[in-house]
Structures are given as structure tokens and as C-alpha cells.
Design a protein around this motif. Structure first.
Motif, PDB file in Angstrom:
ATOM      1  N   ILE A  81       0.860  -1.185   0.000  1.00 56.48           N
ATOM      2  CA  ILE A  81       0.000   0.000   0.000  1.00 56.48           C
ATOM      3  C   ILE A  81       0.892   1.230   0.000  1.00 56.48           C
ATOM      4  N   THR A  82       0.666   2.109  -0.961  1.00 54.95           N
ATOM      5  CA  THR A  82       1.451   3.340  -1.054  1.00 54.95           C
ATOM      6  C   THR A  82       0.506   4.530  -1.104  1.00 54.95           C
ATOM      7  N   SER A  83       1.059   5.704  -0.843  1.00 50.76           N
ATOM      8  CA  SER A  83       0.278   6.928  -1.023  1.00 50.76           C
ATOM      9  C   SER A  83       1.144   7.949  -1.742  1.00 50.76           C
ATOM     10  N   ALA A  84       0.471   8.754  -2.542  1.00 51.03           N
ATOM     11  CA  ALA A  84       1.119   9.869  -3.228  1.00 51.03           C
ATOM     12  C   ALA A  84       0.092  10.986  -3.267  1.00 51.03           C
ATOM     13  N   ALA A  85       0.451  12.117  -2.709  1.00 52.11           N
ATOM     14  CA  ALA A  85      -0.466  13.262  -2.602  1.00 52.11           C
ATOM     15  C   ALA A  85      -1.694  12.831  -1.800  1.00 52.11           C
ATOM     16  N   ASN A  86      -2.886  12.963  -2.359  1.00 51.86           N
ATOM     17  CA  ASN A  86      -4.135  12.665  -1.636  1.00 51.86           C
ATOM     18  C   ASN A  86      -4.710  11.293  -1.955  1.00 51.86           C
ATOM     19  N   ASN A  87      -3.972  10.437  -2.635  1.00 51.98           N
ATOM     20  CA  ASN A  87      -4.478   9.124  -3.043  1.00 51.98           C
ATOM     21  C   ASN A  87      -3.704   7.994  -2.389  1.00 51.98           C
ATOM     22  N   ILE A  88      -4.394   6.863  -2.193  1.00 50.47           N
ATOM     23  CA  ILE A  88      -3.781   5.642  -1.684  1.00 50.47           C
ATOM     24  C   ILE A  88      -3.869   4.601  -2.794  1.00 50.47           C
ATOM     25  N   TYR A  89      -2.752   3.922  -3.055  1.00 45.66           N
ATOM     26  CA  TYR A  89      -2.658   2.944  -4.134  1.00 45.66           C
ATOM     27  C   TYR A  89      -2.460   1.550  -3.545  1.00 45.66           C
ATOM     28  N   LEU A  90      -3.184   0.579  -4.076  1.00 42.82           N
ATOM     29  CA  LEU A  90      -3.121  -0.806  -3.617  1.00 42.82           C
ATOM     30  C   LEU A  90      -2.461  -1.639  -4.712  1.00 42.82           C
ATOM     31  N   TRP A  91      -1.370  -2.340  -4.372  1.00 39.38           N
ATOM     32  CA  TRP A  91      -0.572  -3.084  -5.341  1.00 39.38           C
ATOM     33  C   TRP A  91      -0.502  -4.556  -4.985  1.00 39.38           C
ATOM     34  N   LYS A  92      -0.635  -5.403  -5.969  1.00 44.79           N
ATOM     35  CA  LYS A  92      -0.437  -6.846  -5.818  1.00 44.79           C
ATOM     36  C   LYS A  92       0.880  -7.202  -6.496  1.00 44.79           C
ATOM     37  N   ARG A  93       1.734  -7.944  -5.842  1.00 49.55           N
ATOM     38  CA  ARG A  93       3.036  -8.368  -6.359  1.00 49.55           C
ATOM     39  C   ARG A  93       3.950  -7.206  -6.757  1.00 49.55           C
ATOM     40  N   GLY A  94       3.685  -6.034  -6.277  1.00 52.20           N
ATOM     41  CA  GLY A  94       4.560  -4.903  -6.536  1.00 52.20           C
ATOM     42  C   GLY A  94       4.413  -4.246  -7.890  1.00 52.20           C
ATOM     43  N   THR A  95       3.676  -4.862  -8.810  1.00 46.03           N
ATOM     44  CA  THR A  95       3.545  -4.277 -10.143  1.00 46.03           C
ATOM     45  C   THR A  95       2.110  -4.174 -10.634  1.00 46.03           C
ATOM     46  N   GLU A  96       1.201  -4.909 -10.028  1.00 47.44           N
ATOM     47  CA  GLU A  96      -0.193  -4.917 -10.479  1.00 47.44           C
ATOM     48  C   GLU A  96      -1.020  -3.958  -9.617  1.00 47.44           C
ATOM     49  N   LEU A  97      -1.465  -2.858 -10.196  1.00 49.05           N
ATOM     50  CA  LEU A  97      -2.293  -1.892  -9.467  1.00 49.05           C
ATOM     51  C   LEU A  97      -3.692  -2.471  -9.301  1.00 49.05           C
ATOM     52  N   ARG A  98      -4.109  -2.684  -8.046  1.00 49.37           N
ATOM     53  CA  ARG A  98      -5.415  -3.282  -7.754  1.00 49.37           C
ATOM     54  C   ARG A  98      -6.491  -2.247  -7.461  1.00 49.37           C
ATOM     55  N   GLY A  99      -6.101  -1.042  -7.088  1.00 49.19           N
ATOM     56  CA  GLY A  99      -7.103  -0.024  -6.792  1.00 49.19           C
ATOM     57  C   GLY A  99      -6.471   1.274  -6.343  1.00 49.19           C
ATOM     58  N   ILE A 100      -7.270   2.337  -6.450  1.00 47.57           N
ATOM     59  CA  ILE A 100      -6.858   3.657  -5.981  1.00 47.57           C
ATOM     60  C   ILE A 100      -7.965   4.189  -5.082  1.00 47.57           C
ATOM     61  N   LEU A 101      -7.620   4.585  -3.875  1.00 48.32           N
ATOM     62  CA  LEU A 101      -8.581   5.173  -2.945  1.00 48.32           C
ATOM     63  C   LEU A 101      -8.417   6.683  -3.023  1.00 48.32           C
ATOM     64  N   LYS A 102      -9.418   7.352  -3.571  1.00 50.57           N
ATOM     65  CA  LYS A 102      -9.347   8.804  -3.794  1.00 50.57           C
ATOM     66  C   LYS A 102     -10.285   9.527  -2.845  1.00 50.57           C
ATOM     67  N   GLY A 103     -10.139  10.845  -2.784  1.00 46.31           N
ATOM     68  CA  GLY A 103     -11.071  11.655  -2.024  1.00 46.31           C
ATOM     69  C   GLY A 103     -10.555  12.163  -0.695  1.00 46.31           C
ATOM     70  N   HIS A 104      -9.297  11.926  -0.377  1.00 46.86           N
ATOM     71  CA  HIS A 104      -8.750  12.458   0.868  1.00 46.86           C
ATOM     72  C   HIS A 104      -8.540  13.963   0.724  1.00 46.86           C
ATOM     73  N   GLU A 105      -8.841  14.694   1.765  1.00 49.55           N
ATOM     74  CA  GLU A 105      -8.738  16.152   1.715  1.00 49.55           C
ATOM     75  C   GLU A 105      -7.299  16.646   1.832  1.00 49.55           C
ATOM     76  N   HIS A 106      -6.442  15.849   2.461  1.00 50.53           N
ATOM     77  CA  HIS A 106      -5.056  16.260   2.693  1.00 50.53           C
ATOM     78  C   HIS A 106      -4.120  15.155   2.227  1.00 50.53           C
ATOM     79  N   PRO A 107      -2.857  15.481   1.983  1.00 51.15           N
ATOM     80  CA  PRO A 107      -1.894  14.443   1.613  1.00 51.15           C
ATOM     81  C   PRO A 107      -1.788  13.365   2.690  1.00 51.15           C
ATOM     82  N   VAL A 108      -1.645  12.123   2.262  1.00 52.75           N
ATOM     83  CA  VAL A 108      -1.557  10.977   3.174  1.00 52.75           C
ATOM     84  C   VAL A 108      -0.088  10.736   3.499  1.00 52.75           C
ATOM     85  N   HIS A 109       0.243  10.709   4.810  1.00 50.85           N
ATOM     86  CA  HIS A 109       1.619  10.493   5.243  1.00 50.85           C
ATOM     87  C   HIS A 109       1.760   9.277   6.153  1.00 50.85           C
ATOM     88  N   LEU A 110       0.644   8.627   6.500  1.00 46.57           N
ATOM     89  CA  LEU A 110       0.696   7.467   7.385  1.00 46.57           C
ATOM     90  C   LEU A 110      -0.403   6.493   6.978  1.00 46.57           C
TER      91      LEU A 110
END
Length: 118
Positions: A81-110
Motif C-alpha cells: 500500500i502506497t500513497s502519493a499526494a491525496n491518493n492511496i494505491y493498492l498493489w499486488k506483487r509490486g507491479t499490479e495496481l489493484r485499486g486507488i482510494l481517492k477523495g482524501h482532503e489532505h496528503p496521506v503520510h501514514l
């Protein structure tokens, strides 16, 4: 050119030196993969992350580029699970993007995964 280590220097971590050259300030994570019988080390390198096998510290995968620098890194039993700016990205096997969680009001740091919840 390779420099020879002097006789009084420890060579215990010599094979892990390349990892320090590519990683940034975000702490790396480890995952144990039962099928491989190996720990995987995941580290952030700006807009992507690298996955290394711990047995020989060989690089296994490099993720696709995120739109901005990665600000947080975490994992559960199935996903990286990674985050960049206001989105959270879900990855399978490190290369397959499984989903993006959008809609956060502030950048995600934790990111704190708990079982199958984030």
C-alpha cells in the motif's frame, strides 16, 4: 572499480549496501512470503518502489510510476500500500495496481493496515 575492504572492516552487510543507495527517507517494509520461504524488502525510490528478495538481495520488481513522490508505504498479507499526494494505491506483487482510494482532503503520510482494513 571495486574497492577492497580492509581486514578490520566487517563484511556482514556488504551485500546490502546497494539498498542504501536507492532508498529515500521513507522507512522500508518487510513481508514474509511463505511460498518463496523468503522475506521481501520493499523500499521507496521517489515515484516508484522496489521489491528485493532478502536471500540474495536481488531486485524482484519495480513498480509503475506514481503521479507524485510516494509519501507513505505499508503492507498487509496480500498488498503493498502506497500513497502519493491525496491518493492511496493498492498493489499486488509490486507491479499490479489493484485499486486507488481517492477523495482524501489532505496528503496521506501514514498508512496503518489492520487485517483487511486500512
Amino acid at each position: 572499480r571495486r574497492s577492497k575492504m580492509s581486514s578490520d572492516e566487517s563484511a556482514v552487510f556488504a551485500g546490502y549496501r546497494p539498498l542504501g543507495y536507492v532508498s529515500n527517507h521513507i522507512p522500508c517494509i518487510t513481508r514474509y512470503i511463505q511460498r518463496r520461504k523468503e522475506h521481501l524488502i520493499v523500499t521507496v525510490t521517489g515515484k516508484s518502489f522496489h521489491t528485493y528478495g532478502s536471500n540474495k538481495l536481488g531486485i524482484l520488481s519495480v513498480s509503475k510510476q506514481h503521479p507524485e513522490d510516494i509519501t507513505a508505504l505499508s503492507a498487509d498479507t496480500n498488498l503493498v500500500i502506497t500513497s502519493a499526494a491525496n491518493n492511496i494505491y493498492l498493489w499486488k506483487r509490486g507491479t499490479e495496481l489493484r485499486g486507488i482510494l481517492k477523495g482524501h482532503e489532505h496528503p496521506v503520510h501514514l498508512i496503518l493496515p489492520f487485517a483487511h482494513k486500512i
